[in-house]
Design an enzyme around this catalytic site. Structure first.
Site, mmCIF file in Angstrom:
data_model
loop_
_atom_site.group_PDB
_atom_site.id
_atom_site.type_symbol
_atom_site.label_atom_id
_atom_site.label_comp_id
_atom_site.label_asym_id
_atom_site.label_seq_id
_atom_site.Cartn_x
_atom_site.Cartn_y
_atom_site.Cartn_z
ATOM 1 N N HIS A 1 15.768 -2.861 -26.889
ATOM 2 C CA HIS A 1 15.273 -4.092 -26.503
ATOM 3 C C HIS A 1 14.027 -4.783 -27.151
ATOM 4 C CE1 HIS A 1 17.729 -3.729 -23.066
ATOM 5 N NE2 HIS A 1 17.926 -4.920 -22.697
ATOM 6 N N LYS B 1 9.713 -6.552 -23.222
ATOM 7 C CA LYS B 1 10.381 -6.214 -22.121
ATOM 8 C C LYS B 1 9.503 -5.049 -21.314
ATOM 9 C CE LYS B 1 14.589 -4.041 -20.200
ATOM 10 N NZ LYS B 1 14.629 -5.083 -19.379
ATOM 11 N N GLY C 1 17.668 -1.898 -17.000
ATOM 12 C CA GLY C 1 18.345 -1.610 -15.708
ATOM 13 C C GLY C 1 19.809 -1.469 -16.070
HETATM 14 P P1 NAD Z 1 10.329 -13.609 -18.888
HETATM 15 O O1 NAD Z 1 8.874 -13.145 -18.672
HETATM 16 O O2 NAD Z 1 10.366 -14.461 -20.205
HETATM 17 O O3 NAD Z 1 10.360 -14.617 -17.597
HETATM 18 C C1 NAD Z 1 10.119 -14.601 -16.245
HETATM 19 C C2 NAD Z 1 9.682 -15.784 -15.669
HETATM 20 O O4 NAD Z 1 9.427 -15.611 -14.246
HETATM 21 C C3 NAD Z 1 8.187 -16.235 -16.540
HETATM 22 O O5 NAD Z 1 8.351 -17.668 -16.828
HETATM 23 C C4 NAD Z 1 7.149 -16.161 -15.207
HETATM 24 O O6 NAD Z 1 6.281 -17.304 -15.191
HETATM 25 C C5 NAD Z 1 8.081 -16.442 -13.875
HETATM 26 N N1 NAD Z 1 7.476 -16.141 -12.680
HETATM 27 C C6 NAD Z 1 6.984 -15.128 -12.239
HETATM 28 N N2 NAD Z 1 6.367 -15.114 -10.982
HETATM 29 C C7 NAD Z 1 6.893 -16.461 -10.623
HETATM 30 C C8 NAD Z 1 6.991 -16.894 -9.288
HETATM 31 N N3 NAD Z 1 6.040 -16.422 -8.395
HETATM 32 N N4 NAD Z 1 7.673 -17.891 -9.374
HETATM 33 C C9 NAD Z 1 8.277 -18.797 -10.240
HETATM 34 N N5 NAD Z 1 8.522 -18.215 -11.516
HETATM 35 C C10 NAD Z 1 7.650 -17.235 -11.617
HETATM 36 O O7 NAD Z 1 11.235 -12.631 -18.641
HETATM 37 P P2 NAD Z 1 12.904 -12.646 -18.829
HETATM 38 O O8 NAD Z 1 13.088 -11.950 -20.111
HETATM 39 O O9 NAD Z 1 13.144 -13.919 -18.699
HETATM 40 O O10 NAD Z 1 13.418 -11.547 -17.962
HETATM 41 C C11 NAD Z 1 13.421 -11.813 -16.520
HETATM 42 C C12 NAD Z 1 13.964 -10.691 -15.673
HETATM 43 O O11 NAD Z 1 15.330 -10.553 -16.190
HETATM 44 C C13 NAD Z 1 13.534 -9.202 -16.085
HETATM 45 O O12 NAD Z 1 13.301 -8.548 -15.102
HETATM 46 C C14 NAD Z 1 14.483 -8.641 -17.104
HETATM 47 O O13 NAD Z 1 14.726 -7.405 -17.321
HETATM 48 C C15 NAD Z 1 15.815 -9.352 -16.377
HETATM 49 N N6 NAD Z 1 16.950 -9.653 -17.395
HETATM 50 C C16 NAD Z 1 18.251 -9.353 -16.675
HETATM 51 C C17 NAD Z 1 19.531 -9.545 -17.596
HETATM 52 C C18 NAD Z 1 20.700 -9.678 -16.603
HETATM 53 O O14 NAD Z 1 21.650 -9.859 -17.035
HETATM 54 N N7 NAD Z 1 20.841 -9.102 -15.431
HETATM 55 C C19 NAD Z 1 19.293 -10.216 -18.580
HETATM 56 C C20 NAD Z 1 18.000 -10.526 -19.205
HETATM 57 C C21 NAD Z 1 17.019 -10.137 -18.601
#
Ligand code: NAD
Length: 268
Positions: free
Chosen positions: A156, A160, A166
């Site tokens: 990744h 990350k 996961g």
């Molecule tokens: P990122 O850090 O770019 O985004 C997370 C966002 O959440 C940030 O903008 C942050 O400001 C916001 N945030 C944090 N606390 C908050 C709150 N209390 N209220 C509102 N917003 C809040 O991360 P990302 O790359 O977008 O990944 C986020 C999560 O999704 C990770 O856990 C990642 O592993 C997961 N993910 C899952 C999949 C899937 O298919 N299930 C795919 C990609 C990423």
């Protein structure tokens, strides 16, 4: 029409989700939540995501938009997601949860909402990965007890925060379950120094973090004389976002329960 709100709308997945909702015929962008106190409060979510002004502004609490949405999509962090689950349970909202990196206690808390919320929880929302899980089940059943060593390798981007991914853990779990093993007993998450030869039944994990890799997973079944590798490569976050929007439309009409993408895609 499913009214969808996105928590973490300014994040990598949040912005991509805005784009995916734009492209979905029967879903509408109903709200976006950013971190409390963020300078982005009041910003137009469409502009934030690069699709142009949409007249929906970012807020920093779910309470501010409680009447506006049916399903909340949450790709943030474990404690944020659990707080949002409590809110959704109280207010009769549904959830699609993509957040990864939950520990056992956090997973147990999430699971405790299965009777009060309809939620889809999956570490990877892409159709391809969920099909890959089915292929892994088949491969593990055919090969796992025949002297094939099983290793999971994932790569990744450099931002990350959790490891292994996961998705890698889910792939390991599917393989382990197919073979009557558990990751608690057979998962090997670290090899360093004089760690000795591998044992027959262990399932090893290796992690790469580099540059802008969106997400790559390989499960290797290796024995003397041959090696089978089942690989999935995501080249855009859109694949996760499209899956999440599909899950949101699906869960909108489901009774309370904890579902995964296999349920959404009817692969179960
Ligand atoms: P990122 O850090 O770019 O985004 C997370 C966002 O959440 C940030 O903008 C942050 O400001 C916001 N945030 C944090 N606390 C908050 C709150 N209390 N209220 C509102 N917003 C809040 O991360 P990302 O790359 O977008 O990944 C986020 C999560 O999704 C990770 O856990 C990642 O592993 C997961 N993910 C899952 C999949 C899937 O298919 N299930 C795919 C990609 C990423």
């Amino acid at each position: 029409m499913t009214r969808i709100a996105i928590v973490g709308v300014a994040g990598r997945m949040g912005r991509t989700l805005v784009n995916a909702i734009e492209q979905a015929a029967d879903a509408t962008l109903a709200g976006g939540i950013v971190e409390p106190g963020s300078s982005l409060v009041g910003a137009d979510i469409g502009e934030l995501a690069g699709v142009g002004k949409r007249g929906v502004v970012a807020v920093d609490s779910l309470a501010a938009i409680v009447d506006d949405f049916d399903v909340l999509i949450d790709f943030t962090a474990p404690q944020v997601t659990l707080a949002n689950l409590a809110f959704c349970a109280e207010h009769g909202k549904r959830m699609v949860i993509g957040t990864t990196g939950m520990n056992d206690e956090e997973l147990a808390t999430l699971d405790s909402y299965r009777d009060t919320v309809a939620m889809v929880f999956a570490p990877n929302m892409s159709v391809g990965v969920n099909l890959t899980l089915k292929l892994l089940e088949t491969a593990a059943k055919a090969l796992g007890d025949e002297g094939y060593d099983i290793e999971v390798i994932e790569s990744h981007h450099r931002h990350k925060v959790d490891a292994p991914s996961g998705t890698a853990i889910k792939m390991g779990e599917v393989v382990a379950e197919s073979l009557g093993r558990t990751l608690k007993e057979h998962g090997v998450f670290e090899r360093v120094g004089q760690c000795g030869p591998r044992t027959d039944k262990e399932i090893g994990f290796a992690t790469v973090r580099a540059g802008d890799i969106v997400g790559e997973h390989t499960v290797m079944f290796a024995t003397e004389g041959e090696r089978i590798e089942i690989t999935h490569k995501a080249s855009s976050r859109m694949t996760f976002a499209k899956g999440a929007v599909r899950a949101a439309r699906w869960v909108a009409s489901q009774p309370h329960g904890r579902y995964d993408m296999q349920d959404v895609l009817a692969l179960n």
